[in-house]
Design an enzyme around this catalytic site. Sequence first.
Site, PDB file in Angstrom:
ATOM      1  N   SER A 159       0.836  -1.199   0.000  1.00 13.74           N
ATOM      2  CA  SER A 159       0.000   0.000   0.000  1.00 13.74           C
ATOM      3  C   SER A 159       0.877   1.259   0.000  1.00 13.74           C
ATOM      4  CB  SER A 159      -0.959  -0.049   1.194  1.00 13.74           C
ATOM      5  OG  SER A 159      -2.000   0.885   1.058  1.00 13.74           O
ATOM      6  N   GLU A 214      -9.291  -4.841  -5.067  1.00 12.28           N
ATOM      7  CA  GLU A 214      -8.685  -3.880  -4.133  1.00 12.28           C
ATOM      8  C   GLU A 214      -9.727  -2.942  -3.530  1.00 12.28           C
ATOM      9  OE1 GLU A 214      -5.495  -3.650  -3.220  1.00 12.28           O
ATOM     10  OE2 GLU A 214      -4.224  -4.403  -4.833  1.00 12.28           O
ATOM     11  N   HIS A 241      -8.010  -5.073  -0.862  1.00 17.59           N
ATOM     12  CA  HIS A 241      -6.734  -4.511  -0.429  1.00 17.59           C
ATOM     13  C   HIS A 241      -6.357  -5.087   0.940  1.00 17.59           C
ATOM     14  CE1 HIS A 241      -3.627  -1.508  -0.748  1.00 17.59           C
ATOM     15  NE2 HIS A 241      -3.968  -0.913   0.387  1.00 17.59           N
TER      16      HIS A 241
END
Length: 475
Positions: free
Chosen positions: A192, A315, A413
């Site tokens: 990330s 995600e 995610h």
Amino acid sequence: MSHQGDPVVRTPAGAVRGVRDAAGELYRAIPYAQAPAGAGRFREPAPHPGWSGVRDGTRPGPTAPQPTRDFGRLDLTPFFGPGWVRGTDHLTVDVRTPAADGGERPVMVFVHGGGFVTGSTRAALYDGRAFARDGVVLVTVGYRLGIPGFLALDGAPDNRGLLDVLAALRWVRDTIPLFGGDPGAVTVFGQSAGATLVGALLADPRARGLFRRAIVQSGSGTGAFTPEQARRVTTAAATALSVDGTSDAFADIPDERFLEVLPALSGVDLRTDTATDPLVGLSPFGLVLPAQPADSLAAGPAAEVDLLIGTNTEEGNLYLVPQGAFERSTDADVLAVAAATHPDPHAAVEALRASRPAATAGELRSALLGEALFGAGSARLADAHARLADGRTHVYSFAHRSTALGGRLGAAHTVELPFVFDLADEPSLHGDTGLLGPDPAPAGLAEHVHGAWIGFARTGEPGWAPHPEVHRFGS
């Protein structure tokens, strides 16, 4: 309390005591730079002055100041850790090693995510036992976040959080042999925001010689703010704090005030004549660069570095499902995301609908978010690296669907992290609100993913053909 038998490593800055367990040895909260306090929060990281005696590295240390983040019904405590644990000495690393014995093992340096405002080395997800078990030295890095880490200010260097990571990598180069690691076999990896920082290192000339390989998990090579966008955030922060946008004006403001004004920064319109908001409103902070890393790799060490890069297939679900917004999504919501991320939003929605005719509005909204935040920028970074370093770019797609939140979280995610760290069976990650959901993790998937990361760190080969092949993990 007796420390007899605990391992002690004598570093150039001083001796540090760790703990020995079944996985090897663990040394926590070792400073790689001076504690950032007062005006020092807005300066380049400085060398740590060192210490006398034996420093206690058996317990975790303080974390960078950060707000609490709420992901609705999803328990992300294993990802965020304990939040702000006060103490200025938070520019530190944790080292997990099979043994501090002078061995020359591969080293993996992990840069955590958290939207440039949260996260720490203390998160349960970053437990490095599996890496030590497999003969790798794992280093996890704490860095400055939020206003001290990333707000552009007159009189202060930009991207101070990135400067911290560079300082930590220099510490690794100079010190890791004492912990049984090979400074010539360093893989830096991040997820990330941490992955976006790793992408920036590939284009940064200051990073030359500090690592041999890089892994970018759900980051972006096009996620940096332009200087104009950064100025807008600075203006909003200075206005909220009733000061000028200079490092001198910010120097005496306590960290608590910086956290209090964060909500005032989340609504800043960052769309300009030349750029959309690269973080689609999720964070007012990020890298500030004159050019995107994907477009400037030749300036940095990228050509000499092996790259493993990929994203998860759903995600955007993380930003919609836990909050209940996935099911409530409408066609207008889909168009709003397209308008924030595309020059021709109607055309973008029509093209997506044509490719996914059965998709719900929530699925389309998630797909647009995921592509804007991670997908497009990762693809550009992979393509650019492959042009510079032919045959040394490997791409993956993570498709395992978490059964959390009634089976709706999916391959969102962060869902790959437990598999990378081989922690997918941990009870804290399961249950309906746990990251991986109530169902057990698929047999062999963690071994497959973790094994690919280990193989890449050892040889530059994760186990499949280089770009443009995409290796798919999970169903």
